[in-house]
Design an enzyme around this catalytic site. Structure first.
Site, short mmCIF file in Angstrom:
data_model
loop_
_atom_site.label_atom_id
_atom_site.label_comp_id
_atom_site.label_asym_id
_atom_site.label_seq_id
_atom_site.Cartn_x
_atom_site.Cartn_y
_atom_site.Cartn_z
N GLU A 80 7.38 -4.62 5.03
CA GLU A 80 6.43 -5.63 5.53
C GLU A 80 7.21 -6.83 6.04
O GLU A 80 8.29 -7.14 5.53
CB GLU A 80 5.47 -6.06 4.41
CG GLU A 80 4.43 -7.08 4.86
CD GLU A 80 3.43 -7.43 3.77
OE1 GLU A 80 2.56 -8.28 4.01
OE2 GLU A 80 3.52 -6.85 2.66
N ASN A 135 -0.42 -7.62 3.57
CA ASN A 135 -1.25 -8.76 3.97
C ASN A 135 -0.87 -9.28 5.36
O ASN A 135 -1.72 -9.79 6.09
CB ASN A 135 -1.12 -9.88 2.94
CG ASN A 135 -1.66 -9.49 1.58
OD1 ASN A 135 -2.39 -8.52 1.45
ND2 ASN A 135 -1.30 -10.24 0.56
N ASN A 139 -5.62 -3.33 5.69
CA ASN A 139 -4.93 -3.48 4.42
C ASN A 139 -5.75 -4.35 3.47
O ASN A 139 -6.17 -5.46 3.84
CB ASN A 139 -3.56 -4.15 4.62
CG ASN A 139 -2.88 -4.45 3.29
OD1 ASN A 139 -2.35 -3.55 2.65
ND2 ASN A 139 -2.90 -5.70 2.86
N GLU A 140 -6.00 -3.84 2.27
CA GLU A 140 -6.63 -4.61 1.18
C GLU A 140 -7.79 -5.48 1.66
O GLU A 140 -7.89 -6.66 1.31
CB GLU A 140 -5.58 -5.45 0.46
CG GLU A 140 -4.57 -4.62 -0.30
CD GLU A 140 -3.61 -5.44 -1.16
OE1 GLU A 140 -3.65 -6.69 -1.11
OE2 GLU A 140 -2.81 -4.82 -1.88
N TYR A 182 -0.04 -2.90 -9.23
CA TYR A 182 1.23 -3.48 -9.68
C TYR A 182 1.12 -3.82 -11.16
O TYR A 182 0.03 -4.10 -11.68
CB TYR A 182 1.54 -4.76 -8.90
CG TYR A 182 1.75 -4.56 -7.42
CD1 TYR A 182 2.98 -4.14 -6.92
CD2 TYR A 182 0.71 -4.79 -6.52
CE1 TYR A 182 3.17 -3.96 -5.55
CE2 TYR A 182 0.90 -4.61 -5.15
CZ TYR A 182 2.13 -4.20 -4.68
OH TYR A 182 2.31 -4.02 -3.33
N GLU A 203 0.73 1.32 -2.20
CA GLU A 203 1.43 0.18 -2.78
C GLU A 203 1.46 0.37 -4.28
O GLU A 203 0.40 0.46 -4.92
CB GLU A 203 0.76 -1.16 -2.43
CG GLU A 203 0.95 -1.61 -1.00
CD GLU A 203 0.49 -3.05 -0.76
OE1 GLU A 203 0.61 -3.89 -1.68
OE2 GLU A 203 0.01 -3.32 0.35
#
Length: 503
Positions: free
Chosen positions: A27, A72, A172-173, A244, A292
């Site tokens: 990223e 992000n 993404n997210e 995570y 992720e």
């Protein structure tokens, strides 16, 4: 010394080992790209500005796919800024990480890097601040073979042949309030479905990933997957999943048991996806892209982005230094991913270089392996053929977050064609070693090729540029195999591997 047992049976096949399980993530965040993979002034830099010392370690790590450019970051990204003559590219604010992106590295540079690294690209499109047309334009630029303006521009920019990117993330997210362009499940589901349909009009063979939940503790978890998949089920191949882990306070027991939560998270997403399948009376089963995952100490100062008028290029961000304990937890997460290979068929450890990464660099200087490099590299090298379901029995230890957790966790693989196999094992008990007996009799006559263990007397020991091998796997000569039973002792907080072959 506690006793633990497990049996390896080649009939108990979960699924084939998927090479995409061993993916990573690049990223435009911190020093992942600039002074990470790309540093034209570095002594090892090639003609494209890529660090050869980093490329060598990427190959050694065994990475198979790399997700790009976010994260992000992608929700504010204008991909057109990163193509064409570098001197003409505009610098842009990166709202996600309060940084300045010079756009020196863009789509074509990244694709050149993937070819050098020998990895498959996994491209993400911006569905936060952009939409259907921009995604189709990027697809045309990357893969187009018709004489369109975008395909001609790609050729003019030095890439005459299509990049032929097969796997695409639809944003993404988007469930996260932190995401630029954050959407409700209904809003995201609609734009994801519309984007997927348009992209499939260009190429129906693409593999598309819809955004799932960013974490199971978000209030929308479960309902998000249900609403998004109701809109997109026929148009996508994967639902994404992100997770995570870190030590909360002094609770190392719960941290060591993190994979218990990861197992449950996967099971819940699978159950929700299958519920949508039943409601829609669909034939296909939705696969998961765990694109992720890692240990990430989000509570540390290194994870706080700049603020105010400070918009630096490639600031030091998320540069966690990993310990022996972190490596054991990462190894356990790899065991979980392999154990769920029937539904998790792609994964990306976040990230590859400098940013919560297995590889660290000094600008202009050295490169070294973090502790978490080793379990990933060993799993990627050893896991081949079929994943086998094993059910270890061992003592348990108490945790505040996960209840009583078994000390030993493991997965096995076996390749019938080559007659080779592997065992990946963790002892996550915080204090006690485990005497492990493994019944291999069902494999026939086999021998041990090599056995290794990663362990350190100080579980918080880490590797540095000055001591790059402080924590690393050690080859063992004390493993015995008699009458079909393999015996070895697992130190507390350890990761071990055993490579097998037919005798």
């Amino acid at each position: 010394m506690a006793n633990a047992r497990l049996t390896v049976d080649p009939e108990l096949v979960v699924s084939p080992v998927h090479r995409r399980t061993f993916g990573s993530f690049v990223e435009h965040l911190g020093r992942c790209v600039y002074t990470g993979i790309h540093e034209p002034t570095h002594p090892t830099a090639d003609e494209d500005g890529f660090r050869q010392d980093v490329l060598d370690l990427v190959r050694e790590l065994g990475v198979t796919t790399v997700r790009y450019p976010g994260g992000n970051f992608v929700s504010g990204y204008r991909w057109e800024d990163g193509v064409g003559p570098v001197e003409d590219r505009p610098a842009r604010l990166d709202l996600a990480w309060h940084s300045l992106d010079p756009n020196t590295v863009g789509v074509d540079e990244f694709m050149r890097w993937t070819r050098k690294a020998g990895v498959e690209p996994m491209m993400a499109v911006n569905l936060g601040t952009r939409g259907v047309l921009e995604a189709v334009d990027l697809l045309d630029y990357c893969n187009g073979t018709a004489p369109t303006a975008w395909a001609k521009q790609r050729a003019a920019n030095g890439s005459a042949e299509p990049h032929n990117i097969r796997m695409w993330c639809l944003g993404n997210e988007m469930d996260g309030p932190w995401q630029t362009g954050h959407k409700t499940a209904h809003e995201y589901g609609r734009i994801a479905a519309e984007t997927a349909r348009a992209m499939r009009q260009v190429d129906p063979t693409l593999e598309l990933v819809a955004c799932g939940s960013s974490a199971p503790d978000l209030p929308t978890f479960g309902s998000w997957e249900r609403e998004v998949l109701t809109e997109t089920y026929d148009q996508v191949d994967y639902i994404s999943i992100h997770r995570y882990y870190e030590i909360k306070g002094e609770d190392t027991h719960s941290f060591l048991g993190s994979a218990v939560d990861m197992d449950a998270f996967i099971d819940d997403v699978v159950a929700t996806a299958d519920g949508v399948r039943a409601a829609l009376k669909a034939e296909k089963r939705m696969m998961l892209s765990f694109d992720e995952w890692n240990v990430w100490y989000q509570s540390r100062a290194a994870s706080v982005p700049p603020a105010g008028d400070d918009w630096p290029v490639a600031p030091v961000l998320l540069e966690d230094r990993y310990s022996a304990m972190d490596a054991v937890v990462v190894g356990n997460m790899l065991i979980t991913l392999l154990r769920h290979s029937d539904r998790v068929t792609a994964a990306s450890q976040a990230q590859l270089v400098n940013v919560i990464a297995p590889i660290m660099t000094e600008p202009g200087g050295r490169v070294w392996k973090q502790t978490i490099f080793h379990p990933f590299a060993q799993a990627a090298a050893l896991a081949k053929g079929s994943v086998l379901r094993v059910a270890p029995t061992s003592e348990t230890f108490p945790t505040a977050q996960h209840g009583d957790v078994p000390a030993v966790d493991a997965v096995a693989t076996w390749d019938e064609e080559t007659g080779t196999g592997a065992l990946l094992v963790v002892n996550r008990h915080p204090e006690n070693a485990q005497d492990l007996a493994i019944d291999l009799s069902r494999l026939g006559d086999v021998r041990v090729v090599e056995a290794t263990t990663l362990h350190h007397d100080d579980p918080f020991a880490a590797n540095t540029a000055d001591a790059p091998d402080e924590v690393a796997p050690v080859v063992r000569d004390d493993v015995t195999l008699e009458d079909g039973t393999l015996s070895l002792t697992l130190p507390a907080i350890s990761w071990s591997t055993v490579a097998l072959t037919r005798a």
